[in-house]
Design an enzyme around this catalytic site. Structure first.
Site, PDB file in Angstrom:
ATOM      1  N   LYS A  10       0.743  -1.263  -0.125  1.00 43.71           N
ATOM      2  CA  LYS A  10       0.015  -0.120  -0.021  1.00 43.71           C
ATOM      3  C   LYS A  10       0.936   1.324  -0.122  1.00 43.71           C
ATOM      4  CE  LYS A  10      -3.784  -2.746   2.099  1.00 43.71           C
ATOM      5  NZ  LYS A  10      -4.999  -2.594   2.916  1.00 43.71           N
ATOM      6  N   GLY A 172      -7.699  -4.695   7.290  1.00 43.38           N
ATOM      7  CA  GLY A 172      -6.960  -3.683   8.286  1.00 43.38           C
ATOM      8  C   GLY A 172      -7.502  -3.809   9.454  1.00 43.38           C
ATOM      9  N   SER A 208      -6.496  -9.155   6.725  1.00 42.10           N
ATOM     10  CA  SER A 208      -5.989  -9.476   8.009  1.00 42.10           C
ATOM     11  C   SER A 208      -5.604 -11.008   7.996  1.00 42.10           C
ATOM     12  CB  SER A 208      -6.999  -9.400   9.150  1.00 42.10           C
ATOM     13  OG  SER A 208      -7.179  -8.021   9.459  1.00 42.10           O
TER      14      SER A 208
HETATM   15  P1  PGA Z   1      -4.662  -6.291   5.421  1.00 43.15           P
HETATM   16  O1  PGA Z   1      -4.967  -5.749   3.997  1.00 43.15           O
HETATM   17  O2  PGA Z   1      -3.847  -7.732   5.195  1.00 43.15           O
HETATM   18  O3  PGA Z   1      -3.910  -5.395   6.337  1.00 43.15           O
HETATM   19  O4  PGA Z   1      -5.952  -6.480   5.927  1.00 43.15           O
HETATM   20  C1  PGA Z   1      -5.088  -6.570   2.953  1.00 43.15           C
HETATM   21  C2  PGA Z   1      -5.389  -5.876   1.760  1.00 43.15           C
HETATM   22  O5  PGA Z   1      -5.902  -4.750   1.600  1.00 43.15           O
HETATM   23  O6  PGA Z   1      -4.882  -6.042   0.539  1.00 43.15           O
END
Ligand code: PGA
Length: 244
Positions: A10, A172, A208
């Site tokens: 990200k 997230g 997550s």
């Molecule tokens: P996360 O994000 O593993 O932090 O939940 C996954 C994603 O948005 O690709």
């Protein structure tokens, strides 16, 4: 089939931090039945691809423009992604849909451009929010996203298509879909994709994913890999997920 683990960095890492993590991942040893990629921010992509060029880790992008190279301020062209050795591109991530007004039709046009003009593998993200799940509309929502993104792309898709099922309520938040919940949606997605005439498609789970739940998610027959955000930001936790 090999499981595909993709790290989505990200906008979380700066330039130097991205290069430092790439240096650590250069030595990553990867199980025989795994494929691995990371998607850095655009500024770090070329350098990360160079660092990882001879490693087990491929490089991808988090987004790309559908338009041909030309006057489109601030966007990244597909051709430049090919040039730096990009292997994957994430399309239609829920954060882009939510905060950057990316619509189903934009996602479709990007997927078409990637399939038509490159050998890069598109990773198309779909997934419902909490209210949609709670009102029993999750499957209908995901089906709408899939049909829009993949309209008329069956022939072009060939063997290259990847779908990432990322329930927004799990991104997230630390709250993960149970393996059984994810498996049920993955089965549904496989059915829709096959209805659309696409015989081969890998379906990743995202939301997550972490060292503690990676093995149980990957044990599900229709979970072909993981798209990992937060837990991909350190080499140690990403390595545990990759080899879970
Ligand atoms: P996360 O994000 O593993 O932090 O939940 C996954 C994603 O948005 O690709």
């Amino acid at each position: 089939m090999e499981k595909l683990i993709v790290g989505n960095w990200k906008m979380s890492l700066g330039y130097q931090a991205s290069l430092a993590l790439a240096q650590e991942l250069k030595e990553l040893s990867v199980k025989a039945d795994r494929q691995v990629a990371v998607c850095p921010s655009p500024l770090a992509m070329a350098q990360v691809a160079e660092i990882l060029a001879t490693s087990a880790v491929a490089t991808g992008a988090q987004n790309v423009a559908a338009a041909l190279p030309g006057a489109l301020t601030g966007e990244t062209s597909l051709e430049s992604l090919v040039e730096i050795g990009g292997h994957y591109v994430i399309l239609g991530h829920s954060e882009r849909r939510q905060y950057l007004a990316e619509t189903d039709s934009i996602v479709h046009d990007k997927a078409q451009a990637v399939l038509e003009r490159s050998q890069i593998t598109p990773i198309i993200c779909v997934g419902e929010d909490l209210a949609t799940r709670q009102t029993g509309q999750a499957e209908a929502w995901v089906e709408k996203q899939l049909r829009a993104a993949l309209a008329n792309l069956a022939q072009l898709a060939g063997q290259r298509l990847v779908i990432a099922y990322e329930p927004i309520w799990a991104i997230g938040t630390g709250e993960t879909s149970t393996p059984e919940q994810a498996e049920a949606m993955h089965q549904f997605i496989r059915q829709i994709v096959s209805d659309l005439g696409i015989a081969h498609c890998r379906i990743l789970y995202g939301g997550s994913a972490k060292p503690e739940n990676a093995a149980s998610l990957l044990a599900m027959p229709n979970i072909d890999g993981l798209l990992v955000g937060g837990a991909s930001l350190t080499a140690a936790s990403f390595a545990q997920i990759v080899n879970a």
